[in-house]
Design a protein around this motif. Structure first.
Motif, short mmCIF file in Angstrom:
data_model
loop_
_atom_site.label_atom_id
_atom_site.label_comp_id
_atom_site.label_asym_id
_atom_site.label_seq_id
_atom_site.Cartn_x
_atom_site.Cartn_y
_atom_site.Cartn_z
N LEU A 52 0.82 -1.21 0.00
CA LEU A 52 0.00 0.00 0.00
C LEU A 52 0.86 1.26 0.00
N ASN A 53 2.15 1.12 0.32
CA ASN A 53 3.05 2.27 0.34
C ASN A 53 3.97 2.36 -0.87
N GLU A 54 3.90 1.37 -1.77
CA GLU A 54 4.81 1.39 -2.92
C GLU A 54 4.10 0.92 -4.18
N LEU A 55 4.23 1.73 -5.23
CA LEU A 55 3.67 1.41 -6.54
C LEU A 55 4.81 1.39 -7.56
N VAL A 56 4.73 0.45 -8.49
CA VAL A 56 5.70 0.42 -9.59
C VAL A 56 4.95 0.86 -10.84
N ILE B 7 10.33 2.25 -16.21
CA ILE B 7 9.77 1.69 -14.98
C ILE B 7 10.27 2.55 -13.82
N PHE B 8 9.32 3.03 -12.99
CA PHE B 8 9.65 3.94 -11.90
C PHE B 8 8.86 3.55 -10.65
N LYS B 9 9.44 3.81 -9.48
CA LYS B 9 8.74 3.56 -8.22
C LYS B 9 8.16 4.85 -7.67
N PHE B 10 6.96 4.73 -7.10
CA PHE B 10 6.34 5.79 -6.33
C PHE B 10 6.19 5.26 -4.91
N ARG C 218 5.13 9.52 -3.93
CA ARG C 218 6.03 10.41 -4.67
C ARG C 218 6.95 9.58 -5.55
N LEU C 219 7.18 10.09 -6.77
CA LEU C 219 8.14 9.48 -7.68
C LEU C 219 9.47 9.38 -6.95
N ASN C 220 10.01 8.17 -6.87
CA ASN C 220 11.22 7.91 -6.10
C ASN C 220 12.45 8.58 -6.72
#
Length: 143
Positions: A82-86, A109-112, A122-124
């Motif tokens: 729930l705290n990390e999206l790819v 591919i980016f992590k939020f 937030r975009l990592n």
């Protein structure tokens, strides 16, 4: 055999519950922002469920009220927690005083991540690939 069936049933129910939580938190309209445009007014992004488990599409934009600056996002999200999206897709920004006002596209591919008490992911990788600035691209929790 009964123990195995109970274990499978238990974990199956846990997966369905987690999936339901992801759907509840993600599916629908979200505010999005790039700090160079505004933190006073936001853009909108629509998140929809795909047929694949824990996968969603996202499409949206934030546009400046003062000039032609914008943020666009288009791609897919996979939930790792729930705290990390790819995110896989394109994030495009255009800001008048960055990269000579030319559009800057990130494609990949980016992590939020949502950290601490933040109410957004937030975009990592905040480094703008087209200029020496940091971009805060945020996807806000649904309200």
């Amino acid at each position: 055999m009964k123990k195995l069936l109970l274990i499978v049933l238990f974990f199956g129910l846990q997966f369905l519950n987690a999936q339901s939580n992801f759907d509840e938190k993600l599916v629908g309209e979200h505010m999005i922002s790039l700090q160079w445009i505004s933190w006073d007014y936001f853009g909108k992004a629509m998140v929809t469920k795909t047929e694949n488990p824990n996968e969603y599409t996202i499409n949206g934009a934030q546009k400046s009220k003062e000039n032609a600056d914008y943020l666009k996002i288009d791609g897919t999200l996979k939930v790792t927690s729930l705290n990390e999206l790819v995110f896989t897709g394109i994030i495009e920004t255009s800001v008048s005083f960055i990269n000579d006002g030319e559009a800057c596209k990130r494609n990949g591919i980016f992590k939020f991540k949502a950290k601490g008490k933040r109410k957004y992911w937030r975009l990592n990788n905040i480094n703008n690939p087209c200029d020496q600035v940091a971009d805060y691209v945020d996807i806000y929790f649904k309200q």
